[in-house]
Write an enzyme that holds these catalytic residues in place. Structure first.
Site, mmCIF file in Angstrom:
data_model
loop_
_atom_site.group_PDB
_atom_site.id
_atom_site.type_symbol
_atom_site.label_atom_id
_atom_site.label_comp_id
_atom_site.label_asym_id
_atom_site.label_seq_id
_atom_site.Cartn_x
_atom_site.Cartn_y
_atom_site.Cartn_z
ATOM 1 C CD GLU A 169 -2.628 1.158 -0.057
ATOM 2 O OE1 GLU A 169 -3.401 0.266 -0.394
ATOM 3 O OE2 GLU A 169 -2.390 2.155 -0.792
ATOM 4 C CE LYS A 224 4.864 0.516 2.015
ATOM 5 N NZ LYS A 224 3.767 1.432 1.972
ATOM 6 C CB CYS A 280 5.621 3.572 6.755
ATOM 7 S SG CYS A 280 4.175 2.520 6.754
HETATM 8 C C1 UDX Z 1 0.317 -0.178 8.662
HETATM 9 C C2 UDX Z 1 1.151 -1.210 7.925
HETATM 10 O O1 UDX Z 1 0.318 -1.989 7.131
HETATM 11 C C3 UDX Z 1 1.926 -2.015 8.886
HETATM 12 O O2 UDX Z 1 2.803 -2.806 8.184
HETATM 13 C C4 UDX Z 1 2.676 -1.108 9.799
HETATM 14 O O3 UDX Z 1 3.349 -1.854 10.796
HETATM 15 C C5 UDX Z 1 1.806 -0.130 10.491
HETATM 16 O O4 UDX Z 1 1.127 0.583 9.504
HETATM 17 P P1 UDX Z 1 -1.835 0.020 10.026
HETATM 18 O O5 UDX Z 1 -3.096 -0.334 9.346
HETATM 19 O O6 UDX Z 1 -1.464 1.450 10.038
HETATM 20 O O7 UDX Z 1 -0.678 -0.800 9.384
HETATM 21 O O8 UDX Z 1 -1.753 -0.568 11.503
HETATM 22 P P2 UDX Z 1 -2.841 -0.469 12.631
HETATM 23 O O9 UDX Z 1 -3.639 0.771 12.489
HETATM 24 O O10 UDX Z 1 -2.111 -0.754 13.899
HETATM 25 O O11 UDX Z 1 -3.842 -1.682 12.289
HETATM 26 C C6 UDX Z 1 -3.553 -3.012 12.383
HETATM 27 C C7 UDX Z 1 -4.783 -3.747 12.910
HETATM 28 O O12 UDX Z 1 -4.560 -5.152 12.855
HETATM 29 C C8 UDX Z 1 -5.152 -3.433 14.367
HETATM 30 O O13 UDX Z 1 -6.462 -2.925 14.417
HETATM 31 C C9 UDX Z 1 -5.018 -4.774 15.083
HETATM 32 O O14 UDX Z 1 -5.959 -4.948 16.118
HETATM 33 C C10 UDX Z 1 -5.232 -5.744 13.948
HETATM 34 N N1 UDX Z 1 -4.718 -7.098 14.201
HETATM 35 C C11 UDX Z 1 -3.464 -7.296 14.625
HETATM 36 C C12 UDX Z 1 -5.549 -8.184 13.978
HETATM 37 O O15 UDX Z 1 -6.710 -8.039 13.613
HETATM 38 N N2 UDX Z 1 -5.063 -9.448 14.163
HETATM 39 C C13 UDX Z 1 -3.812 -9.675 14.603
HETATM 40 O O16 UDX Z 1 -3.420 -10.834 14.773
HETATM 41 C C14 UDX Z 1 -2.985 -8.561 14.840
HETATM 42 C C1 UDX Z 2 4.286 7.349 3.915
HETATM 43 C C2 UDX Z 2 4.388 7.255 2.386
HETATM 44 O O1 UDX Z 2 4.262 8.571 1.820
HETATM 45 C C3 UDX Z 2 3.320 6.325 1.848
HETATM 46 O O2 UDX Z 2 3.476 6.152 0.442
HETATM 47 C C4 UDX Z 2 3.428 4.975 2.550
HETATM 48 O O3 UDX Z 2 2.405 4.106 2.116
HETATM 49 C C5 UDX Z 2 3.352 5.144 4.051
HETATM 50 O O4 UDX Z 2 4.355 6.060 4.492
HETATM 51 P P1 UDX Z 2 2.759 8.667 5.612
HETATM 52 O O5 UDX Z 2 3.796 8.276 6.619
HETATM 53 O O6 UDX Z 2 1.337 8.399 5.914
HETATM 54 O O7 UDX Z 2 3.061 7.972 4.218
HETATM 55 O O8 UDX Z 2 2.873 10.255 5.330
HETATM 56 P P2 UDX Z 2 3.866 11.173 4.471
HETATM 57 O O9 UDX Z 2 3.057 12.193 3.802
HETATM 58 O O10 UDX Z 2 4.773 10.394 3.632
HETATM 59 O O11 UDX Z 2 4.689 11.935 5.606
HETATM 60 C C6 UDX Z 2 5.652 11.271 6.424
HETATM 61 C C7 UDX Z 2 6.359 12.274 7.306
HETATM 62 O O12 UDX Z 2 7.196 13.119 6.524
HETATM 63 C C8 UDX Z 2 5.428 13.226 8.063
HETATM 64 O O13 UDX Z 2 5.917 13.392 9.373
HETATM 65 C C9 UDX Z 2 5.494 14.517 7.282
HETATM 66 O O14 UDX Z 2 5.229 15.659 8.063
HETATM 67 C C10 UDX Z 2 6.938 14.477 6.822
HETATM 68 N N1 UDX Z 2 7.170 15.302 5.607
HETATM 69 C C11 UDX Z 2 6.580 14.964 4.424
HETATM 70 C C12 UDX Z 2 8.025 16.397 5.668
HETATM 71 O O15 UDX Z 2 8.593 16.714 6.736
HETATM 72 N N2 UDX Z 2 8.248 17.118 4.526
HETATM 73 C C13 UDX Z 2 7.677 16.804 3.337
HETATM 74 O O16 UDX Z 2 7.955 17.507 2.348
HETATM 75 C C14 UDX Z 2 6.810 15.697 3.285
#
Ligand code: UDX
Ligand code: UDX
Length: 479
Positions: A169, A224, A280
């Protein structure tokens, strides 16, 4: 004829799983999407009639939920049933950095991915396409495949079979719906062409075909990690230059604009700020470091590690500047923190620069009043690991005789939050912070009062005309 897809399951209703399945459900009305999670509270929130209670805040998400929820999109904790009926299963659980054992501090903890794969092996029926959606270290598909196959053999369930695909993603929080609606690309890595086409067909409902890329599974997983590492690297690069700007008479915004005009560099992701946060960037770079070290590529590992080191240093640097400007001490001084999420338009605080900067200031004895339009007080308590002090009229008196404490302010509307404060520190670029009335605010503060703008969002003249001192990140001509 291709592989027929009627039911889709997503394990993990988090920041990735929730919005991604909601978008897919809105684009593929003939397919059922079952999003399951072990966290009952989270599922309850996804099902809450009051849309402001959804577990995550994303612009545009509520409208899509209205369109799809309980029509072809269902949130539940019934993992067994969702797996049993699924033709495709997305694994979208969290993969935090390991805190102990082999690879601690760098490699990802795959225990939730492993647990999910075991559930899939236990309950699936017939042929199932298993898709890794979580950000994972390279070669995780192999791990998932091994778990699925050994569980199948052990339980003598020869009738079941799988293909494992990687479909990372790329959505960014705060713009998730927009990113999902018109992605730059969709990446599908795998071996079985038919399975890849079946997954690609889902996206074809709204993504132009030329944007759907097919690769082998390792390239997909590595792409990724590399995408995130490249983006993070740009931020560390521009933040390192901001430090040079501050000791010369350069302005980082002018430098960014000038270099961004070079079409080979491009103008995006060049905003200097308080350091990157989010779930991430750091995790993925550390995965890359771990992978490089594992294969003996020491120089490659230290190159990428330096991106994280600059980020840590940068956050410490900002904290130190604040203390220095306030005559070398912030003990017992009230400082107003504007913004706690890691970027605007999200309630997510994971790895937010605000956590580190606030902790540094609290260690120095400052009393912080923290405001964020979407992050609540209990989340901040979790992150800072210090209980808040109840504020009396948002006034300094509430901090009497205490130092190194913090309070939460729900609103900045009446400017009370600024009473008796020595500095305002902007850490997140929320729209409402661009429109503050500095003349009114200045009257409430203790002179010589400071504004520290780490996101370059304030109107410089308005702040200065109000008689406030201004430090703007990367501006050598600030006070
Ligand atoms: C993203 C990325 O996909 C992941 O690789 C990264 O580590 C964190 O960011 P994200 O959707 O943002 O994941 O994570 P989070 O909001 O923590 O959601 C994960 C969900 O999975 C939680 O709601 C948790 O309860 C659930 N979960 C976890 C399950 O349903 N089953 C499990 O065994 C473990
Ligand atoms: C990132 C990637 O952009 C996305 O493609 C991946 O799937 C998940 O990780 P995210 O972490 O949600 O997304 O946000 P992003 O907009 O990338 O910002 C990451 C951090 O960088 C934030 O703290 C943001 O404030 C900072 N940032 C971003 C800067 O300081 N300057 C910039 O110009 C852009």
């Amino acid at each position: 004829m291709g592989i027929p897809i009627k039911n889709i399951c997503c394990i993990g209703a988090g920041y990735v799983g929730g919005p991604t399945m909601t978008m897919m459900a809105s684009k593929c009305p003939d397919i059922n999407f079952n999003v399951v999670d072990i966290n009952e509270e989270r599922i309850k929130s996804w099902n809450n009639k009051n849309l402001s209670k959804l577990p995550i805040f994303e612009p545009g998400l509520e409208e899509l939920i209205i369109k799809t929820r309980n029509k072809n999109l269902f949130f539940s904790t019934d993992i067994k049933e969702a797996i049993e009926s699924a033709d495709i299963i997305f694994i979208s659980v969290n993969t935090p950095t390991k805190t102990k054992g082999l690879g601690a501090g760098k490699s990802s903890d795959l225990k939730w991915v492993e647990a999910s794969a075991r559930e899939v092996a236990r309950y699936s029926k017939g042929y199932t396409i298993v898709v890794e959606k979580s950000t994972l270290p390279v070669r995780t598909a192999e791990v998932i495949e091994n778990i699925l196959n050994s569980a199948k053999t052990n339980s003598k369930r020869e009738e079941i079979s799988f293909d494992v695909l990687s479909n990372p993603e790329f959505l960014a929080e705060g713009t998730a719906i927009k990113d999902l609606d018109s992605p730059d690309r969709v990446l599908i890595g795998g071996e079985n062409k038919n399975a890849m086409i079946a997954l690609g067909n889902l996206y074809k409902a709204w993504v132009p075909e030329e944007k759907i890329l097919f690769t082998n599974i390792w390239s997909s997983e590595l792409a990724k990690l590399t995408s995130n590492a490249f983006l993070a690297q740009r931020i560390s690069a521009i933040n390192s230059i901001s430090a040079i700007c501050e000791v010369t008479e350069a302005d980082i915004r002018e430098v960014s604009r000038a270099i961004g005009k070079d079409s080979r560099i491009g103008s995006k992701f060049l905003d200097s700020g308080p350091g990157f946060g989010g779930s991430c960037f750091k995790k993925d770079i550390l995965n890359l470091v771990y992978l490089s070290e594992y294969f003996g590529l020491t120089e490659v590992a230290s190159f990428w590690e330096s991106v994280v080191q600059i980020n840590n240093w940068h956050q410490k640097r900002i904290s130190e500047i604040i203390v220095k400007k306030l005559f070398g001490t912030v003990t017992n001084k009230k400082l107003v923190i504007l913004g706690f999420s890691f970027k605007a338009n999200t309630n997510d605080t994971r790895e937010s620069a605000a956590i580190h900067i606030c902790r540094n200031l609290l260690n120095e004895g400052a009393n912080l009043v923290i405001h964020d339009p979407k992050v609540n007080s209990s989340q901040i308590t979790n992150d800072l690991k210090i209980n808040p002090t109840k504020l009396i009229d948002n006034d300094n008196s509430s901090f009497d005789k205490k130092s190194g404490t913090w309070g939460f302010s729900k609103s900045i509307n009446n400017n009370e939050i600024f009473n008796n404060s020595y500095a305002v520190i902007i850490l997140t670029e929320w729209e409402e912070y661009r429109k503050l009335n500095w003349k009114l605010i200045a009257k409430k503060m203790v002179p010589p009062a400071w504004v520290f703008d780490s996101r370059s969002i304030v109107n410089t003249n308005e702040v200065k005309d109000a008689g406030l001192r201004l430090w703007r990140l990367g501006n050598g001509l600030s006070d």
